[in-house]
Design an enzyme around this catalytic site. Structure first.
Site, mmCIF file in Angstrom:
data_model
loop_
_atom_site.group_PDB
_atom_site.id
_atom_site.type_symbol
_atom_site.label_atom_id
_atom_site.label_comp_id
_atom_site.label_asym_id
_atom_site.label_seq_id
_atom_site.Cartn_x
_atom_site.Cartn_y
_atom_site.Cartn_z
ATOM 1 N N GLU A 131 27.525 113.326 65.699
ATOM 2 C CA GLU A 131 27.637 114.718 66.159
ATOM 3 C C GLU A 131 27.190 114.855 67.603
ATOM 4 O OE1 GLU A 131 28.706 117.198 64.278
ATOM 5 O OE2 GLU A 131 28.329 116.638 62.193
ATOM 6 N N THR A 138 22.546 110.121 66.479
ATOM 7 C CA THR A 138 23.707 109.540 67.167
ATOM 8 C C THR A 138 24.990 110.304 66.859
ATOM 9 O OG1 THR A 138 22.652 107.380 67.018
ATOM 10 C CG2 THR A 138 24.997 107.400 67.479
ATOM 11 N N TYR A 179 37.619 111.730 59.067
ATOM 12 C CA TYR A 179 37.728 112.193 60.441
ATOM 13 C C TYR A 179 37.618 110.989 61.364
ATOM 14 C CZ TYR A 179 36.790 115.154 64.477
ATOM 15 O OH TYR A 179 36.859 115.792 65.683
#
Ligand SMILES: Cc1cc2nc3c(=O)[nH]c(=O)nc-3n(C[C@H](O)[C@H](O)[C@H](O)COP(=O)(O)OP(=O)(O)OC[C@H]3O[C@@H](n4cnc5c(N)ncnc54)[C@H](O)[C@@H]3O)c2cc1C
Length: 787
Positions: free
Chosen positions: A547, A545, A115
């Site tokens: 998400e 940090t 991603y």
């Protein structure tokens, strides 16, 4: 309790079976992780991931069992992103055809996905992404390009060395016009020999914090040089994003409804639905954009569940070891005292034990919320979405921060002084003039900085107290002293009574550190990698940090709170976790009814105190904001206070859901009773730690705070006899815990002793380097030595 922790007898059965399967298989060994070099470590992770997949296929494990197996293998790997981000992104954002094409390949791992959103220069601010995707109608393709160094994709897990494909986010350009940020499926590496495709530069971003830890993951860097992909590889179900947290956004976010956050996408983004046709036309799709919001709730729920796992692991290690470790207190040559019997140890450990349970139940509740949101979305009911978004954003932030590390409230006395200063001024019409001075809280020398109240507002700033100093206007005569401290002018809060000023405390320095606190609770041995705690900490901390940066998320919650307050008089009624705001009038005035320490055990007393504190902090922020002509400027200026109001709101949610859990039927003798003790510890500990908030907002008096502390001490004594059983209820195998200090049989010392000899440094008695560097020193030959 094991079943309560697991969630159901079925969940317990699956978890128990799979954890034992992993623990008994030497193929999943992990005790040497922290001593391996990066290359060895990574290769070993590749082997384990392949071995896990083989096991899943051979044993024909169900999806639930496979997920549990990956969980108990307990090693961050590219598979986390493949299953946790790549596949959900295609499911959530891909059209039917795209899903039919890509999902079967991904499910069989014929392709491996990552991603790729974050860039070297852009993380939280998704709207700032620079990668471009320009449509070429001649070839019906998109050209993906990284125009600058800062546009290099940076951080995506699995990208560095493994992923064959990425969901890459880029600015969509059609016919010379920009249409915001979209996701594209881009092949990165050859499916034959794994070499990067033409135009792709890709690699690992390097070592990360800690030994072993997250270094098993190949977080990567990626640059595109005019890479062409077919048009149908743009995710077209829902596509365009802009970041919510742009300074240009309205303060009172009527746009909160449009918030959509994706895992690792770092921050909430606003979403449109779009498509690009083969003629190069950009058009809106008719898919209701809100349909994808459920993903956000789902992802956040898994993060909260992960927080309870990480915290419970650390707590399990620290609790078991605290029962093994003895220091001082030997009488007549008898054994020394178990450190778990020291009240200081209990007051640091048991709140964390209670927090682990609290987070477990809030995670469970979030599962329900996800089901509820999904059901409502299917019925085109979007009414609870803003609340669900704020709630999940806040809970992600709260639980991950607590698990890793949390700073507690400001100095109690400072706050109380400030609130006292905020009392309505008797001097507001004056022959006097006012100056605002900021005094650093911690400074031994009370250095004052005069500031301009019209520009800086007044009241609390981090590390400072604001003082309005009244000065005689030039030429005015008065009998009182010419300089006097008075209130800031803005607040409408009633003054605190003199006797309600709390004693000085050290809360500014005190912290509740989650995993790190557990390490300290284990003394020196906690610092050894074999305690399992350093690696657990190193693996866990980035959860604060990714998400969504925790502070940025809390600012979103604060915006939602301000918006809710601004609508209080309207027909829009606050729902769900914010419903308490409907009683804001009562909450602004109510007085705590606690008279004896035991009164704090009444859920109604606890709830009212937490609701009043949250409501008053939010209302105070809203009042202060109303003093600014430009709300966005005000929001930026007051953001530290706003974040604290958001924390108060989130803590209220966790307390209230724990209380709700106890109102359900819970089987097992004594189980509910133990949970009640934990719930009360959780709530009263927060009240004690944040008493500055509770006192300064006038929700409780110092007497109430003292009674809460008395009750807390008594609760620690009640939990002590069951502490070990309460951590055994997590049902963690020794393999999963990965800690000598936390091993089930408590046989710590022989195991520590044995482990020391296994360290690579002990492979030889005389170290490598003796002849070059130690001997010349000892023999006074250092000047002639070849160094
Ligand atoms: C271990 C790890 C794995 C990751 N995996 C992936 C992945 O698979 N794919 C991917 O795309 N990304 C990934 N990321 C990137 C991650 O999503 C970002 O790092 C994260 O979103 C934070 O963004 P940032 O780094 O830009 O932080 P920044 O936004 O630069 O934050 C820096 C500081 O600025 C503050 N700040 C920022 N904005 C504001 C504001 N509006 N108001 C007040 N304060 C503000 C923050 O609170 C923080 O203190 C990963 C990161 C890590 C650490």
């Amino acid at each position: 309790m094991k079943i309560v922790w697991a969630g159901s007898p079925h969940a317990f059965d699956v978890s128990d079976r799979i954890s034992k399967l992993v623990a008994s298989d030497p193929g999943f060994r992990k005790d040497n992780r922290s001593t391996l070099s990066r290359k060895e470590l990574f290769k070993n992770t590749l082997r384990k991931a392949a071995y896990a997949w083989k096991t899943i296929v051979e044993l024909r494990l169900s999806e639930e069992e496979a997920a549990k197996l990956r969980f108990y293998v307990d090693e961050p790997a590219f598979t986390d992103l493949h299953w946790g981000m790549f596949i959900p992104a295609i499911k959530g954002q891909g059209t039917e055809e795209q899903q039919q094409k890509w999902l079967p390949l991904a499910y069989k791992m014929q392709i491996i996905g990552c991603y790729a959103q974050t860039e070297l220069g852009h993380g939280s601010n998704v709207q700032g992404l620079e990668t471009t995707a320009t449509f070429d109608p001649q070839t019906d393709e998109f050209i993906i390009h990284s125009p600058t160094l800062t546009s290099s994709k940076w951080w995506p897990g699995g990208l560095g060395k493994v992923a064959t494909h990425a969901i890459a986010y880029a600015r969509l350009i059609v016919g010379g016009r920009e249409h915001g940020v979209n996701g594209f499926i881009v092949q990165l590496r050859s499916l034959e020999d794994h070499s990067p495709l033409l135009g792709i530069t890709v690699g690992d971003i390097g070592m990360k914090f800690g030994n072993g830890a997250y270094n098993t993951m190949d977080n990567g860097v990626l640059r595109f040089d005019h890479v062409r992909i077919p048009r149908n590889q743009m995710l077209m179900r829902c596509a365009q994003y802009t970041c919510l947290c742009m300074p240009s956004d309205a303060l009172y976010l009527d746009k909160v409804l449009d918030v959509y956050s994706i895992a690792f996408a770092s921050i909430a983004v606003m979403l449109w639905v779009s498509q690009v046709t083969c003629e190069g036309k950009y058009k809106q799709s008719d898919v209701p954009r809100q349909l994808v919001y459920g993903t956000m709730v789902y992802v956040r729920q898994t993060i909260v569940a992960d927080a309870s796992c990480a915290l419970s692991r650390a707590v399990c290690i620290a609790t078991r070891y605290s029962a093994v470790r003895r220091q001082f207190g030997s009488q007549n040559g008898g054994p020394e005292t178990q450190v778990i019997d020291y009240k200081t140890q209990q007051s640091r450990l048991f709140p964390l034990l209670a927090s682990a349970y609290a987070f477990r139940f809030i995670g469970e509740w979030l599962k329900w919320l996800y089901a509820d949101v999904t059901r409502r979305l299917q019925a085109n009911d979007f009414s609870t979405l803003p609340e669900a978004h704020a709630c999940t954003a806040g809970l992600k932030s709260l639980t991950t921060t607590t698990t890793a590390r949390i700073l507690t409230s400001k100095n109690t006395k400072t706050r109380a002084i400030v609130e006292k200063l905020r009392a309505p001024s008797k001097f507001s019409t004056s022959p006097w003039m006012f100056e605002l001075h900021l005094v650093p809280v911690d400074s031994p020398f009370l250095v004052e900085y005069p500031v301009d109240p019209t520009r800086h507002g007044c009241g609390i700033r981090t590390g400072f107290i604001g003082i309005h100093r009244k000065k005689k206007r030039p030429g005015q005569r008065s009998s009182s002293s010419s300089e006097q401290i008075v209130s800031p002018l803005s607040s409408r809060w009633s003054p605190l009574e003199e006797e309600s000023l709390p004693a000085e405390d050290k809360s500014l320095e005190e912290r509740l550190d989650g995993i790190e606190e557990c390490r300290k609770l284990c003394g020196g041995h906690g610092y050894l990698c074999s305690s399992g705690l350093p690696e657990l900490f190193a693996v866990y901390v980035p959860a604060c940090t990714y998400e969504g940066d925790n502070t940025v998320l809390l600012l979103q919650v604060a915006r939602f709170l301000m918006k809710t307050i601004s609508q209080l008089g309207s027909s829009k009624k606050p729902v769900g976790t914010i419903a308490y705001m409907t009683r804001v009038k009562h909450l602004m005035q109510c007085r705590c009814g606690v008279q004896r320490a035991e009164d704090w055990l009444k859920p109604s007393a606890l709830l009212e105190a937490f609701e009043a504190r949250a409501a008053r902090m939010s209302v105070a922020c809203a009042q202060n904001l109303s003093n600014f002509d430009n709300p966005e400027e005000g929001f930026a200026e007051l953001s530290a206070d706003l974040v604290e109001a958001a924390v108060a709101h989130c803590q209220l949610i966790v307390v209230s859901k724990f209380i709700e859990k106890l109102q359900q039927e819970i089987h097992g003798k004594g189980v509910k009773q133990q949970l009640e003790v934990l719930c009360n510890i959780y709530a009263l500990f927060l009240l004690h730690k944040h008493q500055g908030d509770f006192l300064s907002t006038g929700c409780i008096t110092p007497k109430h705070a003292a009674l809460a502390n008395d009750e807390l001490r008594s609760l620690y004594s009640q939990v002590r006899p069951n502490a070990i059983a309460l951590v055994d209820a997590f049902n963690y195998t020794d393999h999963y815990l990965g800690s000598i200090l936390g091993c089930y049989d408590g046989n710590v010392y022989p195991k520590l002793y044995e482990a020391a000899w296994k360290d690579p440094l002990n492979e030889s008695v005389v170290p490598d380097g003796y002849h070059q560097y130690i001997r010349p020193l000892l023999k006074q030959e250092i000047c002639t030595a070849r160094l």
